[in-house]
Design an enzyme around this catalytic site. Structure first.
Site, PDB file in Angstrom:
ATOM      1  N   ASN A  57      36.646  32.227  -1.349  1.00 22.03           N
ATOM      2  CA  ASN A  57      36.898  33.143  -0.240  1.00 22.03           C
ATOM      3  C   ASN A  57      36.920  32.375   1.073  1.00 22.03           C
ATOM      4  OD1 ASN A  57      33.944  33.686  -1.266  1.00 22.03           O
ATOM      5  ND2 ASN A  57      33.824  34.400   0.848  1.00 22.03           N
ATOM      6  N   ASP A  58      36.119  32.705   2.041  1.00 21.50           N
ATOM      7  CA  ASP A  58      36.301  32.284   3.419  1.00 21.50           C
ATOM      8  C   ASP A  58      36.511  30.778   3.612  1.00 21.50           C
ATOM      9  OD1 ASP A  58      35.352  34.851   3.398  1.00 21.50           O
ATOM     10  OD2 ASP A  58      33.712  34.504   4.789  1.00 21.50           O
ATOM     11  N   PRO A  59      37.486  30.395   4.459  1.00 22.07           N
ATOM     12  CA  PRO A  59      37.539  29.002   4.922  1.00 22.07           C
ATOM     13  C   PRO A  59      36.370  28.761   5.870  1.00 22.07           C
ATOM     14  CG  PRO A  59      39.125  30.315   6.138  1.00 22.07           C
ATOM     15  CD  PRO A  59      38.527  31.222   5.091  1.00 22.07           C
ATOM     16  N   GLN A  74      34.117  28.848   0.804  1.00 26.70           N
ATOM     17  CA  GLN A  74      33.188  29.539  -0.095  1.00 26.70           C
ATOM     18  C   GLN A  74      33.761  29.507  -1.514  1.00 26.70           C
ATOM     19  OE1 GLN A  74      30.206  31.951   1.559  1.00 26.70           O
ATOM     20  NE2 GLN A  74      30.443  29.832   2.207  1.00 26.70           N
ATOM     21  N   SER A 118      29.077  31.682   5.155  1.00 26.99           N
ATOM     22  CA  SER A 118      30.093  31.097   6.026  1.00 26.99           C
ATOM     23  C   SER A 118      29.551  30.563   7.352  1.00 26.99           C
ATOM     24  CB  SER A 118      31.193  32.120   6.297  1.00 26.99           C
ATOM     25  OG  SER A 118      31.928  32.370   5.122  1.00 26.99           O
TER      26      SER A 118
END
Length: 575
Positions: A57-59, A74, A118
């Protein structure tokens, strides 16, 4: 415009409490520790960033350091759904070809034992990177931690240390510790470092501000940098300056007369990224949005499709600001488990302030063009109502397409129905799709299309007359994208702020097996769609230009390239 009723309800269903921590990633305990035995290649992308398997998922913390671009993200090393999250780490010389390194962060200390979530990277004086990230402590409180490289002389930054004096920010009694995450890149102003952490207070989105002189002792400001009522939890805030002249990016600490600031949040409820352009009052430490757009659910978005948790960074090697964003799946957790992977990152985009000063503009980084091969050009084409032309000799599942449309007149633009004033662009697209014959439009591309058009993902413009001005709608409509049932197939759309005096509209679409990212009018409006065709896969996919409006459309310029595969996370098996 307003968020569609469906999306509001859908988003509310996603918000829940997990072990005392508010989050919007649903946990599938039966899948989160199921390692992929075989990865299904049918819908895997060719040139979008993704690891060989499992969930992402998140950068996190993108940066440029000693000649290398770094991207953390992630990642679940044990399965294709959310869980077991670590900071995976990859490096690149060109933002296109990637080498995987060992994971940078994983739960190992009391201050992150239940999760390394994150965050960002700040480059301190002396070219010293520092990771700021959210850790989940033994009481499931979200706290903010830091990590530093073990060896600054290593351009790969293979090893990271989490000092024992963490956490650097511990939420006080006035902060909701179950929704307090994702610290921003820090900026330096007036003798202090500043960061923002996303949160909510009741139903008000909050951007809590903290300041420090030494980057270790952080003090919460009396007032948040910004907050907006009735917007729910704010995730992945981003705050950065943009130049009032030209496309050059700025270091995050730049302030002054020749800049505006952009403030972005990812809204937990709607699952979209929203931003405003405004002014940073350094004296009061407040962000004041301009009154040129809505500040909230109906506001501007970086992307009007599958795009979330975006993170930008300043690239000093080319004086640009680059934006990354997570492109999630639109199928089910069972599907993800079956195919052995889930999630990609959108292509990196250069981002700058539009000449109108009312919005930003985005464009794929120039390095992506090195993947182009076998250029196809169409001569000038005139398309009457109901006509389409197939683009031959192209790999239609993995392509880069640029097209300019023109039209002789605006007279046939349909009236903008007054009832649409209370729905968003997606609702208008749902009512006026690609097959609904209009006046000036719909016209555009039929991407990932089967031969007989049983499946297709149309990306198209439609022009409306609204009083004494015109409204341009850009749609990426997934409703006909697949014969499979049970998929999320929305009619993504956004309005394009454009001067139609030239009677031209441009479109660039990046097509990559299960994703279509479209940049309208030079990147003023961007839409990313995830689609899963059953017939239009590999060599069976087709590409068309079409017009279903009564006004004849001219394809003035059409260039398309098949896209080759870059090196994508080589070495991951040993990372």
């Amino acid at each position: 415009m307003a968020v569609s009723k469906f999306l509001a309800v859908f988003g509310l269903l996603l918000v829940f409490c997990n072990n005392g921590v508010e989050g919007s990633h649903k946990i599938y305990a039966q899948y989160q520790n199921v390692k992929a035995v075989k990865v299904n290649p049918v819908h895997r992308t060719g040139y979008h960033f993704q690891p060989p398997m499992n969930w992402i998922n998140d950068p996190n913390g993108p940066m440029y350091y000693k000649g290398l671009y770094h991207l953390f993200y992630q990642y679940n090393p044990n399965g294709a759904t959310w869980g077991n999250i670590v900071w995976a780490h990859s490096v690149s010389k060109d933002l296109v070809n990637w080498q995987a390194l060992k994971h940078a962060l994983y739960p190992s200390k009391w201050f992150d034992i239940n999760g390394c979530w994150s965050g960002s990277v700040t480059i301190l004086p002396g070219n010293k990177p520092v990771i700021l990230y959210t850790g989940i402590d033994p009481n499931d409180r979200e706290i903010q931690n830091y990590a530093v490289p073990k060896n600054l002389s290593d351009p790969y930054l293979r090893d990271w240390i989490k000092p024992d004096d963490n956490p650097m920010v511990d939420p006080d009694s006035n902060v909701n510790a179950s929704a307090f995450r994702d610290p921003t890149t820090a900026w330096w102003v007036d003798g202090h470092w500043k960061i923002v952490v996303g949160s909510r207070r009741h139903h008000r989105g909050m951007a809590y501000l903290y300041r420090s002189r030494d980057f270790k002792t952080w003090i919460k400001a009396k007032h948040p940098l910004h907050s907006v009522p009735r917007t729910g939890n704010w995730e992945c805030p981003d705050f950065f300056p943009v130049s009032l002249s030209g496309q050059n990016g700025l270091d995050t600490s730049v302030v002054g007369q020749n800049v505006k600031h952009v403030f972005k949040v990812s809204l937990d409820i709607t699952r979209y990224d929203y931003y405003t352009v405004g002014t940073y009052d350094r004296t009061r430490d407040k962000y004041i949005p301009d009154n040129t757009s809505v500040d909230g659910w109906a506001g501007l978005r970086f992307d009007y499709g599958n795009f979330y948790a975006s993170k930008s960074f300043f690239d000093p090697s080319k004086s640009r600001r680059v934006l990354w964003g997570w492109v999630n799946e639109s199928d089910t957790a069972a599907d993800d488990n079956s195919k052995g992977w889930a999630g990609i990152q959108g292509v990196p985009r250069k981002i700058w302030l539009d000449s109108s000063k009312r919005q930003v503009v985005q464009w794929p980084v120039e390095e992506l063009e090195t993947l182009r091969r076998k250029k196809i050009e169409l001569g000038i084409q005139k398309l009457k109502k109901g006509e389409k032309v197939e683009v031959k000799r192209i790999t239609a599942t993995q392509a880069d397409v640029e097209v300019t449309f023109s039209f002789p007149s605006l007279e046939k633009a349909e009236p903008f129905d007054h009832k649409w004033a209370n729905i968003d662009a997606q609702g208008v697209c749902a009512e006026k799709g690609s097959t609904d014959q209009g006046g000036l439009g719909p016209f555009g591309l039929l991407t990932l299309a089967s031969k007989e058009l049983e499946e297709f993902t149309p990306v198209f413009f439609r022009v409306f007359k609204a009083g004494n001005r015109h409204k341009v709608l850009l749609c990426s409509d997934a409703r006909s994208s697949s014969l499979r049932e049970g998929l999320y197939k929305p009619s993504f759309a956004g309005f394009v702020d454009v001067d139609l005096s030239t009677k031209r509209l441009s479109l660039r679409s990046l097509i990559d097996h299960s994703v279509v990212s479209s940049f309208g009018e030079g990147g003023k409006t961007v839409i990313t769609s995830r689609v899963y065709p059953t017939l239009a896969v590999f060599h069976k996919a087709h590409l068309f230009v079409f017009n279903n409006g009564s006004e004849t459309i001219t394809v003035e310029k059409f260039n398309a390239w098949s896209m080759k595969n870059p090196i994508m996370n080589r070495g991951f098996e040993t990372a």
